[in-house]
Design a protein around this motif. Structure first.
Motif, mmCIF file in Angstrom:
data_model
loop_
_atom_site.group_PDB
_atom_site.id
_atom_site.type_symbol
_atom_site.label_atom_id
_atom_site.label_comp_id
_atom_site.label_asym_id
_atom_site.label_seq_id
_atom_site.Cartn_x
_atom_site.Cartn_y
_atom_site.Cartn_z
ATOM 1 N N LEU A 143 59.392 79.158 58.501
ATOM 2 C CA LEU A 143 58.750 78.724 57.254
ATOM 3 C C LEU A 143 57.556 79.609 56.926
ATOM 4 O O LEU A 143 57.360 80.016 55.777
ATOM 5 C CB LEU A 143 58.273 77.278 57.386
ATOM 6 C CG LEU A 143 59.303 76.182 57.088
ATOM 7 C CD1 LEU A 143 58.685 74.831 57.368
ATOM 8 C CD2 LEU A 143 59.741 76.262 55.640
ATOM 9 N N ALA A 144 56.757 79.900 57.972
ATOM 10 C CA ALA A 144 55.572 80.736 57.761
ATOM 11 C C ALA A 144 55.986 82.119 57.277
ATOM 12 O O ALA A 144 55.365 82.690 56.372
ATOM 13 C CB ALA A 144 54.779 80.837 59.058
ATOM 14 N N GLU A 145 57.067 82.663 57.882
ATOM 15 C CA GLU A 145 57.554 83.971 57.451
ATOM 16 C C GLU A 145 57.978 83.931 55.989
ATOM 17 O O GLU A 145 57.666 84.835 55.201
ATOM 18 C CB GLU A 145 58.739 84.391 58.321
ATOM 19 C CG GLU A 145 58.327 84.857 59.709
ATOM 20 C CD GLU A 145 59.528 85.298 60.529
ATOM 21 O OE1 GLU A 145 59.309 85.902 61.590
ATOM 22 O OE2 GLU A 145 60.676 85.013 60.108
ATOM 23 N N MET A 146 58.711 82.857 55.644
ATOM 24 C CA MET A 146 59.184 82.749 54.267
ATOM 25 C C MET A 146 58.006 82.584 53.310
ATOM 26 O O MET A 146 58.007 83.164 52.205
ATOM 27 C CB MET A 146 60.141 81.569 54.125
ATOM 28 C CG MET A 146 60.687 81.452 52.716
ATOM 29 S SD MET A 146 61.807 80.093 52.521
ATOM 30 C CE MET A 146 63.345 80.886 52.861
ATOM 31 N N ALA A 147 56.968 81.829 53.742
ATOM 32 C CA ALA A 147 55.783 81.662 52.896
ATOM 33 C C ALA A 147 55.139 83.017 52.648
ATOM 34 O O ALA A 147 54.689 83.307 51.534
ATOM 35 C CB ALA A 147 54.799 80.711 53.572
ATOM 36 N N SER A 188 54.159 87.345 48.800
ATOM 37 C CA SER A 188 54.215 88.747 48.384
ATOM 38 C C SER A 188 55.118 88.925 47.170
ATOM 39 O O SER A 188 55.349 90.047 46.738
ATOM 40 C CB SER A 188 54.699 89.613 49.531
ATOM 41 O OG SER A 188 56.005 89.244 49.891
ATOM 42 N N GLY A 189 55.637 87.806 46.654
ATOM 43 C CA GLY A 189 56.387 87.847 45.402
ATOM 44 C C GLY A 189 57.883 87.980 45.579
ATOM 45 O O GLY A 189 58.621 88.120 44.604
#
Lengths: 317, 496
Positions: B211-215, B220-221
């Protein structure tokens, strides 16, 4: 990379299980090994005490071994007592709860008779082994007929010697049964050799020291040069005396009749150093004694006398 | 039930409890094994201790026996009986015959001891019967028996001790092995627990890490990342689903916003184009209007007429022609969109002279303009004359009384109020409102916008920030007043 923690977890769980298995196994084996004295012992029907002379010997060890074999076969538990100085164990045997007593009569005949009477009054059957006692009552006996022992010694001496035969016989406290009936032994020798004996049989005796025969043999050979045949009644004495014969280079000149059989004695026989050896069967004595005792306990009677026989062994060609 | 099992709290609780329980059970097992080992070691020497006690009691009974047989005292007898009870309590009832030398010797000792105690009662009876010789002999036997018992106890104790010593090596070796494996059990249990708890936590935290990676990607857009598809605990699963949904919604919203932005940009460009076109049209309209008022030929002709009237001494005609010529000159020469008030008033006065000549009895014309405003104020060109003309044309249709038109200009603070008032038939409310409304349809027909409407349009065009730059007050049958309110602080908006 992501599976490493899972692999390590599985590995350590396996190690845990292995350690646990070994720990449980160690605990169980420890419990079994030290779970208390006699927990694995078999139940037996009768308790028989064996009274033997204080000094242990190969002969007695074999007697006891034979007795133990027979005891295992017949559901008998054996306790071994040595007749120490005052024979206290045998004196107190009537109070010890035993079902029977196998006695090697190493004490005096009168003492032996008293103990036999006490046991008889207490209702405890007794079997004498190796040699009997002179008594009005025919006590059950299992062992060698010492007359036969003497006869065999005589036959062997006659076979290895020409006329005349100068024979010395060495008794030993290590074979008290033979000492107890030495007259009977010599009667057997005389009955066999008869006129071939150049002189009466010379009677010598050693103590409990296994090396005592060495000095005695040396003295016999130095002081009695006419002696051409020496007979022993104990295995240790036989081995000790052979060393003297070899040292004095008298092999062939002096015939040695041994007693019992060991690998070394067999080797001496094969090399002709020993003329022959008298073999009584101590294991059979112990075996038959227990069998007779079981018969007496179960049936209330016994054959009275069991001869276990005497054998002569010569060197192998 | 499954949801409870799969919840974050339950997972963490179960993994922690399981891990700790694993360690505690292992430690309990090790403790149990240690206690068991101690018991085994203790049992090893229990029999020796028992026979030591038994031997002490066997020796202890000698004195009371001698005391009693020598003195026959009741105290000695009591002591003797106490000792007897102690010894009898130490004799086991079960004396089974087994094939074990130690137990067989023990059995013999117990029988010897029992016989000794039986003989003791016999000795007591003989003592009471005063059978001296018999109890003396019996005492001797008992002494020997007592000695034999203690000797036998020594013998089996020694035998037992030797046997225990023989097994002691084995015991030590086994205990060393046991301690090693127990240590291994504890260590492996601890490490296994750590890994199991770690795996459980990892299972919970992996989706959160994803989740953190996806956030990070979203911040970053990058909204094109794929949805997270992972097995997770209930709470984290809810977060993952919400996150996936949020990401999809944001992506959709952004697409819609971009689409709207494109539409708006197109719309704005179109609007700018329309405005430019409108301005061009208005300018064209203005030029057309001005062109309509530029009859050079008529102006030159009127000048010729003035010269002729002077030659013929027709002074009034000459004045009329001159005013008419001034009026036209004013209109022809005026090229500025905003002019000084004086210029506007001069043109209006020529027009009013012409009107007075045309309607000498039926129309009263008055003008009230403060002198100081004539040069200080600037107004859009030709805004008063069309209003007066509009009143002349429309206000007095079917009216029998004399008409009056009053032009007033006054200053109210920063405001300059120009008023053209008539006492005509008035303008219906709907007509007035329609005139004031900036109707786009009129843009499509600029050639038709004349008079009052032309003035209103131009005023709205020059002063877009003043919605009330022109107002109409009208009462049916009483008259109409058109008010132009200018702010001296606001310049007219003139397109370049």
């Amino acid at each position: 990379m992501r599976y490493i923690p899972r692999i390590l977890a599985t590995l350590f769980v396996l190690l845990f299980l292995i350690a646990l298995a070994y720990s449980v196994q160690s605990t169980m084996s420890l419990s079994r090994a030290f779970s208390g004295i006699g927990t694995e012992a078999e139940l037996r029907d009768y308790h028989v005490a064996v009274f033997v002379p204080q000094a242990g010997s190969l002969f007695m060890d074999r007697v006891i071994a034979g007795a133990s074999d027979a005891a295992a076969e017949n559901g008998v538990a054996l306790t071994i007592h040595t007749n120490d100085g005052d024979g206290l164990a045998l004196r107190m045997a009537r109070y010890s709860g035993i079902d029977g007593a196998i006695i090697y009569p190493s004490m005096g005949e009168s003492e032996t008779r008293r103990r036999l009477d006490e046991l008889d009054r207490a209702g405890i059957p007794a079997v004498l082994i190796e040699h009997g006692v002179v008594d009005d009552w025919p006590w059950t006996f299992v062992g060698t007929n010492n007359f036969d022992v003497g006869r065999r010694i005589g036959e062997l001496a006659a076979a290895v010697n020409g006329d005349p035969v100068h024979l010395a016989i060495v008794y030993s406290e290590k074979s008290p049964g033979v000492i107890a009936e030495k007259e009977l032994v010599e009667l057997g020798i005389n009955s066999t050799l008869g006129p071939r004996l150049a002189a009466p049989v010379i009677r010598k005796q050693t103590g409990l020291n296994p090396l005592a025969a060495e000095n005695l043999t040396y003295q016999i050979l130095r002081t009695m040069p006419d002696v051409n045949t020496i007979a022993f009644t104990d295995t240790a004495d036989t081995l000790a005396a052979i060393q003297v014969i070899i040292d004095l280079n008298l092999v062939g000149a002096v015939r040695v009749i041994g007693f019992g059989i060991t690998e070394m004695i067999q080797d001496y026989l094969d090399r002709g150093i020993l003329a022959g050896t008298i073999m009584v069967n101590p294991g059979k004595i112990g075996l038959e004694a227990v069998r007779v005792m079981v018969g007496m306990i179960r049936d209330g009677h016994s054959p009275g006398y069991v001869d276990t026989g005497v054998e002569v062994i010569r060197g192998r060609p | 039930m499954k949801a409870i099992r799969n919840s974050l709290r339950t997972r963490l609780l179960i993994s922690s409890v399981f891990g700790l329980a694993f360690i505690i059970i292992s430690m309990t097992y090790v403790l149990f094994v240690t206690v068991r080992f101690q018991r085994i070691v203790n049992d090893q020497f229990q029999l020796e201790r028992f026979f030591q006690d038994l031997q002490r009691e066997v020796i202890a009974i000698r004195d009371p026996l001698v005391d009693y047989l020598s003195s026959r005292s009741s105290t000695a007898l009591a002591d003797l009986l106490v000792e007897e009870q102690i010894l009898r309590s130490m004799i086991p009832a079960d004396r089974t015959i087994v094939d074990d030398p130690f137990l067989l010797d023990s059995r013999e000792i117990f029988f010897l001891l029992e016989s000794y105690l039986d003989l003791m009662h016999e000795a007591i009876a003989l003592k009471r019967a005063r059978a001296i010789e018999e109890y003396t002999t019996l005492y001797e036997t008992m002494s020997q028996l007592n000695l034999h018992i203690t000797t036998q106890i020594d013998r089996i104790s020694l035998y037992g001790l030797r046997r225990e010593l023989t097994s002691y090596e084995q015991l030590i070796e086994s205990s060393r092995s046991l301690l090693f494996w127990n240590l291994f059990v504890l260590v492996s249990a601890f490490i296994s627990s750590v890994f199991l708890i770690f795996l459980s936590i990892k299972r919970v935290t992996d989706p959160m890490h994803r989740l953190a990676e996806m956030a990070g990607e979203l911040s970053s857009g990058n909204f094109e990342v794929e949805d997270i598809q992972m097995e997770a605990v209930t709470e984290v699963g809810v977060v993952i689903r919400a996150f996936n949904r949020m990401k999809g919604d944001i992506r959709q919203y952004i697409a819609e916003i971009n689409k709207q932005k494109q539409i708006e940009q197109g719309y704005l460009a179109e609007k700018v184009r329309n405005l430019k076109m409108e301005q061009l049209l208005k300018r064209m309209e203005l030029y057309t209007l001005q062109a309509q008022m530029n009859p050079h030929f008529l102006f030159n002709t009127l000048n010729t007429g003035v010269q002729l009237a002077i030659t013929e001494d027709a002074e009034q005609t000459a004045d009329f022609m001159e005013n008419l010529a001034n009026f036209f000159r004013h209109n022809i020469r005026e090229r500025d969109l905003v002019v000084p008030l004086r210029h506007e008033i001069e043109g209006l006065e020529s027009y009013l002279y012409i009107l007075r000549i045309r309607f000498p009895r039926t129309l009263g014309l008055s003008m009230d303009v403060p002198e100081h405003l004539l040069d200080t104020c600037r107004v859009p060109a030709l805004i008063l004359q069309p209003l007066v003309e509009n009143s002349v044309i429309h206000a007095f249709k079917g009216v029998q009384r004399d008409g009056t038109i009053a032009i007033r200009i006054r200053q109210d603070g920063t405001r300059i109020i120009l008023s053209v008032q008539d006492n005509g038939i008035g303008i219906p409310r709907e007509t007035a409102e329609r005139l004031l409304r900036d109707d786009s349809r009129d843009l499509e027909h600029p050639s038709k916008v004349m008079g009052l409407k032309n003035v209103i349009h131009r005023l709205h065009f020059f002063f877009p920030s003043l919605p009330d730059v022109v107002t109409i007050r009208s009462n049916d049958g009483i008259g109409t007043e058109v008010l132009i309110t200018l702010d001296t602080r606001i310049e007219a908006c003139i397109p370049s």
